[in-house]
Scaffold this motif. Structure first.
Motif, PDB file in Angstrom:
ATOM      1  N   PHE A  69       8.191  -9.547   7.586  1.00  0.00           N
ATOM      2  CA  PHE A  69       9.083  -8.529   7.018  1.00  0.00           C
ATOM      3  C   PHE A  69       8.255  -7.286   6.728  1.00  0.00           C
ATOM      4  O   PHE A  69       7.171  -7.377   6.159  1.00  0.00           O
ATOM      5  N   PHE A  70       8.772  -6.135   7.138  1.00  0.00           N
ATOM      6  CA  PHE A  70       8.081  -4.870   6.931  1.00  0.00           C
ATOM      7  C   PHE A  70       9.005  -3.918   6.170  1.00  0.00           C
ATOM      8  O   PHE A  70      10.141  -3.693   6.582  1.00  0.00           O
ATOM      9  N   PHE A  71       8.521  -3.403   5.078  1.00  0.00           N
ATOM     10  CA  PHE A  71       9.238  -2.406   4.277  1.00  0.00           C
ATOM     11  C   PHE A  71       8.416  -1.129   4.343  1.00  0.00           C
ATOM     12  O   PHE A  71       7.328  -1.075   3.794  1.00  0.00           O
ATOM     13  N   ARG A  72       8.920  -0.132   5.012  1.00  0.00           N
ATOM     14  CA  ARG A  72       8.178   1.114   5.182  1.00  0.00           C
ATOM     15  C   ARG A  72       8.804   2.232   4.353  1.00  0.00           C
ATOM     16  O   ARG A  72      10.012   2.321   4.226  1.00  0.00           O
ATOM     17  N   LYS A  73       7.974   3.100   3.848  1.00  0.00           N
ATOM     18  CA  LYS A  73       8.457   4.228   3.048  1.00  0.00           C
ATOM     19  C   LYS A  73       9.387   5.121   3.860  1.00  0.00           C
ATOM     20  O   LYS A  73      10.267   5.765   3.311  1.00  0.00           O
ATOM     21  N   ASN A  86       0.844  -1.189   0.000  1.00  0.00           N
ATOM     22  CA  ASN A  86       0.000   0.000   0.000  1.00  0.00           C
ATOM     23  C   ASN A  86       0.885   1.246   0.000  1.00  0.00           C
ATOM     24  O   ASN A  86       2.099   1.143  -0.145  1.00  0.00           O
ATOM     25  N   ASN A  87       0.301   2.415   0.167  1.00  0.00           N
ATOM     26  CA  ASN A  87       1.063   3.667   0.131  1.00  0.00           C
ATOM     27  C   ASN A  87       2.038   3.806   1.292  1.00  0.00           C
ATOM     28  O   ASN A  87       2.970   4.596   1.230  1.00  0.00           O
ATOM     29  N   PHE A  88       1.829   3.056   2.351  1.00  0.00           N
ATOM     30  CA  PHE A  88       2.692   3.140   3.527  1.00  0.00           C
ATOM     31  C   PHE A  88       3.898   2.224   3.423  1.00  0.00           C
ATOM     32  O   PHE A  88       4.946   2.493   3.970  1.00  0.00           O
ATOM     33  N   GLY A  89       3.755   1.115   2.699  1.00  0.00           N
ATOM     34  CA  GLY A  89       4.863   0.172   2.553  1.00  0.00           C
ATOM     35  C   GLY A  89       4.388  -1.204   2.150  1.00  0.00           C
ATOM     36  O   GLY A  89       3.297  -1.372   1.610  1.00  0.00           O
ATOM     37  N   ILE A  90       5.215  -2.192   2.443  1.00  0.00           N
ATOM     38  CA  ILE A  90       4.944  -3.584   2.081  1.00  0.00           C
ATOM     39  C   ILE A  90       5.117  -4.440   3.325  1.00  0.00           C
ATOM     40  O   ILE A  90       6.029  -4.220   4.121  1.00  0.00           O
ATOM     41  N   GLU A  91       4.229  -5.438   3.476  1.00  0.00           N
ATOM     42  CA  GLU A  91       4.324  -6.394   4.567  1.00  0.00           C
ATOM     43  C   GLU A  91       4.314  -7.793   3.980  1.00  0.00           C
ATOM     44  O   GLU A  91       3.527  -8.091   3.072  1.00  0.00           O
TER      45      GLU A  91
END
Length: 80
Positions: free
Chosen positions: A51-55, A28-33
């Protein structure tokens, strides 16, 4: 993450799922999970890895997390 990395991640996830594992992928616009569970999903089981990828993360941290995620997904394909 760039589009090529995201597409590569989706390909890896697809292969892990085809090997009989469960992976939840949200973008989504906030990141990837990415949530990974060996075998079938069950209420009594917990996620093996997340795993969390945040902007807001630095490019270096995002790249490290991306590589760690890909390595883990590759191991999941090999050990099933």
């Amino acid at each position: 993450m760039n589009n090529e990395q995201i597409m590569n991640l989706i390909q890896e996830i697809s292969e892990v799922q085809a090997a009989g594992n469960y992976v939840s992928f949200t973008c989504n616009n906030f990141g990837i999970e990415v949530f990974v569970m060996r075998g079938e999903i069950k209420k009594s089981k917990e996620w093996d890895r997340t795993f969390f990828f945040r902007k807001m993360f630095s490019e270096k941290r995002t790249e490290e997390m991306y590589q760690e995620c890909l390595e883990y997904l590759n191991k999941m394909k090999e050990t099933v």
